[in-house]
Write a protein that holds these residues in place. Structure first.
Motif, PDB file in Angstrom:
ATOM      1  N   LEU A   1       9.297   0.165 -10.807  1.00 30.30           N
ATOM      2  CA  LEU A   1       9.139   0.751 -12.274  1.00 30.30           C
ATOM      3  C   LEU A   1       7.729   0.551 -12.692  1.00 30.30           C
ATOM      4  CD1 LEU A   1      10.257   2.705 -14.628  1.00 30.30           C
ATOM      5  CD2 LEU A   1      11.255   0.644 -15.593  1.00 30.30           C
ATOM      6  N   PHE A   2       7.439  -0.980 -12.669  1.00 29.39           N
ATOM      7  CA  PHE A   2       6.263  -1.462 -13.285  1.00 29.39           C
ATOM      8  C   PHE A   2       5.010  -0.578 -12.424  1.00 29.39           C
ATOM      9  CE2 PHE A   2       7.670  -5.698 -15.455  1.00 29.39           C
ATOM     10  CZ  PHE A   2       8.151  -4.915 -16.211  1.00 29.39           C
ATOM     11  N   LEU A   3       5.253  -0.512 -11.156  1.00 30.80           N
ATOM     12  CA  LEU A   3       4.167   0.095 -10.451  1.00 30.80           C
ATOM     13  C   LEU A   3       3.930   1.149 -10.457  1.00 30.80           C
ATOM     14  CD1 LEU A   3       4.707  -2.359  -7.109  1.00 30.80           C
ATOM     15  CD2 LEU A   3       2.823  -2.575  -8.975  1.00 30.80           C
TER      16      LEU A   3
ATOM     17  N   PRO B   1       1.614  -1.651   1.733  1.00 26.07           N
ATOM     18  CA  PRO B   1       3.021  -2.129   2.372  1.00 26.07           C
ATOM     19  C   PRO B   1       4.139  -2.628   1.374  1.00 26.07           C
ATOM     20  CG  PRO B   1       0.974  -2.956   3.394  1.00 26.07           C
ATOM     21  CD  PRO B   1       0.643  -2.161   2.180  1.00 26.07           C
ATOM     22  N   VAL B   2       3.612  -3.312   0.222  1.00 24.39           N
ATOM     23  CA  VAL B   2       4.496  -3.875  -0.828  1.00 24.39           C
ATOM     24  C   VAL B   2       5.192  -2.759  -1.276  1.00 24.39           C
ATOM     25  CG1 VAL B   2       4.646  -5.309  -2.677  1.00 24.39           C
ATOM     26  CG2 VAL B   2       3.221  -5.875  -0.718  1.00 24.39           C
ATOM     27  N   ALA B   3       4.543  -1.858  -1.838  1.00 24.35           N
ATOM     28  CA  ALA B   3       5.078  -0.631  -2.516  1.00 24.35           C
ATOM     29  C   ALA B   3       6.020   0.036  -1.587  1.00 24.35           C
ATOM     30  CB  ALA B   3       3.986   0.380  -3.078  1.00 24.35           C
ATOM     31  N   GLN B   4       5.577   0.364  -0.355  1.00 22.68           N
ATOM     32  CA  GLN B   4       6.440   1.068   0.444  1.00 22.68           C
ATOM     33  C   GLN B   4       7.894   0.049   0.814  1.00 22.68           C
ATOM     34  OE1 GLN B   4       6.386   3.952   2.454  1.00 22.68           O
ATOM     35  NE2 GLN B   4       4.796   4.273   0.811  1.00 22.68           N
ATOM     36  N   PHE B   5       7.773  -1.175   0.886  1.00 23.72           N
ATOM     37  CA  PHE B   5       8.940  -1.885   1.103  1.00 23.72           C
ATOM     38  C   PHE B   5       9.998  -1.872  -0.343  1.00 23.72           C
ATOM     39  CE2 PHE B   5      10.834  -5.945  -0.557  1.00 23.72           C
ATOM     40  CZ  PHE B   5      11.908  -6.179   0.472  1.00 23.72           C
TER      41      PHE B   5
ATOM     42  N   ALA C   1      -1.855  -6.113   0.661  1.00 23.49           N
ATOM     43  CA  ALA C   1      -0.682  -6.609   0.097  1.00 23.49           C
ATOM     44  C   ALA C   1      -0.866  -6.984  -1.591  1.00 23.49           C
ATOM     45  CB  ALA C   1      -0.039  -7.519   0.861  1.00 23.49           C
ATOM     46  N   LEU C   2      -2.043  -7.262  -1.742  1.00 24.92           N
ATOM     47  CA  LEU C   2      -2.356  -7.604  -3.339  1.00 24.92           C
ATOM     48  C   LEU C   2      -2.917  -6.945  -4.214  1.00 24.92           C
ATOM     49  CD1 LEU C   2      -4.377 -11.233  -2.171  1.00 24.92           C
ATOM     50  CD2 LEU C   2      -1.964 -10.899  -2.697  1.00 24.92           C
ATOM     51  N   ILE C   3      -3.128  -5.607  -3.558  1.00 24.57           N
ATOM     52  CA  ILE C   3      -3.568  -4.529  -4.437  1.00 24.57           C
ATOM     53  C   ILE C   3      -2.313  -4.187  -5.598  1.00 24.57           C
ATOM     54  CG2 ILE C   3      -4.041  -2.038  -4.703  1.00 24.57           C
ATOM     55  CD1 ILE C   3      -5.547  -2.464  -1.662  1.00 24.57           C
ATOM     56  N   PRO C   4      -0.946  -4.051  -5.361  1.00 27.43           N
ATOM     57  CA  PRO C   4      -0.055  -4.015  -6.406  1.00 27.43           C
ATOM     58  C   PRO C   4      -0.114  -4.974  -7.372  1.00 27.43           C
ATOM     59  CG  PRO C   4       0.889  -3.528  -4.500  1.00 27.43           C
ATOM     60  CD  PRO C   4      -0.447  -4.006  -4.039  1.00 27.43           C
TER      61      PRO C   4
ATOM     62  N   PHE D   1       0.019 -16.017 -10.184  1.00 29.59           N
ATOM     63  CA  PHE D   1      -0.288 -15.727  -8.734  1.00 29.59           C
ATOM     64  C   PHE D   1      -1.570 -15.170  -8.593  1.00 29.59           C
ATOM     65  CE2 PHE D   1       0.393 -13.621  -4.730  1.00 29.59           C
ATOM     66  CZ  PHE D   1       0.736 -14.610  -3.875  1.00 29.59           C
ATOM     67  N   ARG D   2      -1.946 -14.408  -9.551  1.00 34.17           N
ATOM     68  CA  ARG D   2      -3.358 -13.625  -9.295  1.00 34.17           C
ATOM     69  C   ARG D   2      -4.466 -14.911  -9.780  1.00 34.17           C
ATOM     70  NH1 ARG D   2      -5.858  -8.388 -12.275  1.00 34.17           N
ATOM     71  NH2 ARG D   2      -8.150  -8.778 -11.583  1.00 34.17           N
TER      72      ARG D   2
END
Length: 188
Positions: free
Chosen positions: A30-32, A42-46, A137-140, A122-123
């Motif tokens: 939802l946030f993304l 890849p993270v969003a696809q997961f 993987a860090l773009i989100p 984390f950022r």
């Protein structure tokens, strides 16, 4: 007759972790969506893969309202309600629906604050360890934290080349959480 407390605490722990992990995945999705991240990542696809089976049936009956994914919000509320109803029934009995609803909203707000806080930490750590590195993987993570950090950067400039926006964001999120959290009942 309820089993003794020896078995209830690990059971509550397991239920809380399982539901909270899935709530975390749905809330991240939802946030993304809100920050309009690239969903080919890849993270969003997961996140799409693990949340789509429960969201697809809801989307048939609950249409979005503008840019608000009401099916996703409904799923979050249902998951939190079920989680807290199970935990409450194991500890002291099921409370009223209103109390459960308020506790669920409070739980979701708390999880939302923790997501943002952990993403900002984390950022910040990554900016020290791997500055100017590119990892798809860090773009989100950047999409998720940029709105908050950029807003703060409009008011607080760099101090001797050091970006204080993560510290101020964490301070602000924790303060806001302290004001909001007592407004909701808790079962855990």
């Amino acid at each position: 007759m309820m089993p003794n407390q020896y078995f209830i605490n690990p059971l509550i722990f397991a239920i809380d972790i399982l539901f909270s992990c899935y709530i975390l995945a749905v809330m991240l999705r939802l946030f993304l969506q809100w920050v309009r991240t690239d969903f080919h990542n890849p993270v969003a696809q997961f996140l799409i893969t693990i949340t789509q089976p429960t969201l697809r049936p809801l989307r048939r009956y609950i249409p979005p309202i503008g840019n608000i994914d009401t099916a996703c919000i409904t799923l979050l509320l249902i998951l939190a309600l079920v989680k807290l109803a199970i935990i409450a029934s194991l500890t002291f009995g099921i409370p009223s629906l209103f109390t459960l609803l308020m506790a669920s909203i409070g739980d979701l707000i708390g999880i939302g604050f923790k997501i943002l806080e952990i993403a900002i930490i984390f950022r910040a750590v990554l900016s020290w360890v791997m500055p100017n590195s590119y990892n798809p993987a860090l773009i989100p993570l950047y999409y998720l934290t940029n709105p908050t950090l950029e807003y703060i950067r409009n008011f607080i400039p760099l101090v001797s080349g050091i970006d204080l926006s993560p510290i101020i964001a964490l301070f602000g999120l924790e303060m806001l959480s302290m004001f909001i959290d007592p407004l909701f009942p808790h079962f855990i």
